[in-house]
Design an enzyme around this catalytic site. Structure first.
Site, PDB file in Angstrom:
ATOM      1  N   GLY A 103       0.874  -1.056  -0.017  1.00 22.68           N
ATOM      2  CA  GLY A 103       0.051  -0.074  -0.179  1.00 22.68           C
ATOM      3  C   GLY A 103       0.776   1.250  -0.037  1.00 22.68           C
ATOM      4  CE1 TYR A 104       3.538   3.133  -4.109  1.00 18.89           C
ATOM      5  CE2 TYR A 104       1.805   1.495  -4.107  1.00 18.89           C
ATOM      6  CZ  TYR A 104       2.895   1.842  -4.689  1.00 18.89           C
ATOM      7  OH  TYR A 104       3.619   0.982  -5.405  1.00 18.89           O
ATOM      8  CG  LEU A 105       2.640   5.087   4.692  1.00 15.77           C
ATOM      9  CD1 LEU A 105       3.817   5.040   5.348  1.00 15.77           C
ATOM     10  CD2 LEU A 105       1.350   5.146   5.557  1.00 15.77           C
TER      11      LEU A 105
END
Length: 158
Positions: free
Chosen positions: A28-30
């Site tokens: 996932g991407y912050l």
């Protein structure tokens, strides 16, 4: 810390019997901003924190920094990520002196299979196996950070 790679669509599953390893990946991407992305990844039992910079004009080269982190830390950070966690299986296939990383995507990106090859220079020669399809290097919509926001199954031309 510079990453030089080319990316291709994969047109057949002929790479699978050639793979010397495969692993499940969840990421996932912050931050999925194309100027700088911050990714959390769990690959098997190891966590990773990765920061990538903006690609050059050709899309082949960009800054990349990566650190291993504890799997429990990665799991906690995944809960903070932007919507659109990616699930895939990565196959590693040696072709001549290079290794292709072939990602078979699932969930909202099901049906997409991409191959990447890391190079020492942007103009380095390499062998293209028969299962390799159209090159998509530099096409931002194929970046994992963008697939998390605009999944493959939602593309109208599928």
């Amino acid at each position: 810390m510079l990453e030089i790679e080319r990316k291709f669509l994969v047109k057949t599953e002929a790479f699978k019997p050639e793979a010397f390893s495969q692993s499940e990946i969840k990421q996932g991407y912050l931050n999925s901003n194309p100027e700088r992305s911050v990714r959390i990844r769990i690959r098997e039992n190891t966590g990773y924190l990765t920061i990538k910079g903006k690609s050059d004009e050709s899309g082949t080269t960009r800054f990349e920094w990566e650190k291993k982190i504890d799997k429990k830390e990665a799991e906690a950070l995944l809960k903070l990520c932007e919507p659109g966690v990616i699930s895939k299986i990565r196959y590693e296939v040696k072709v001549d002196e290079h290794v292709y990383e072939v990602d078979e995507f699932f969930d909202e990106n099901a049906g997409l299979v991409l191959a990447e090859i890391e190079l020492n220079t942007a103009d380095e020669n390499f062998i293209k196996p028969d299962w390799l399809g159209v090159e998509v290097t530099g096409n931002v919509r194929y970046y994992n950070s963008q697939l998390s926001k605009n999944p493959f199954t939602l593309w109208k031309e599928n």
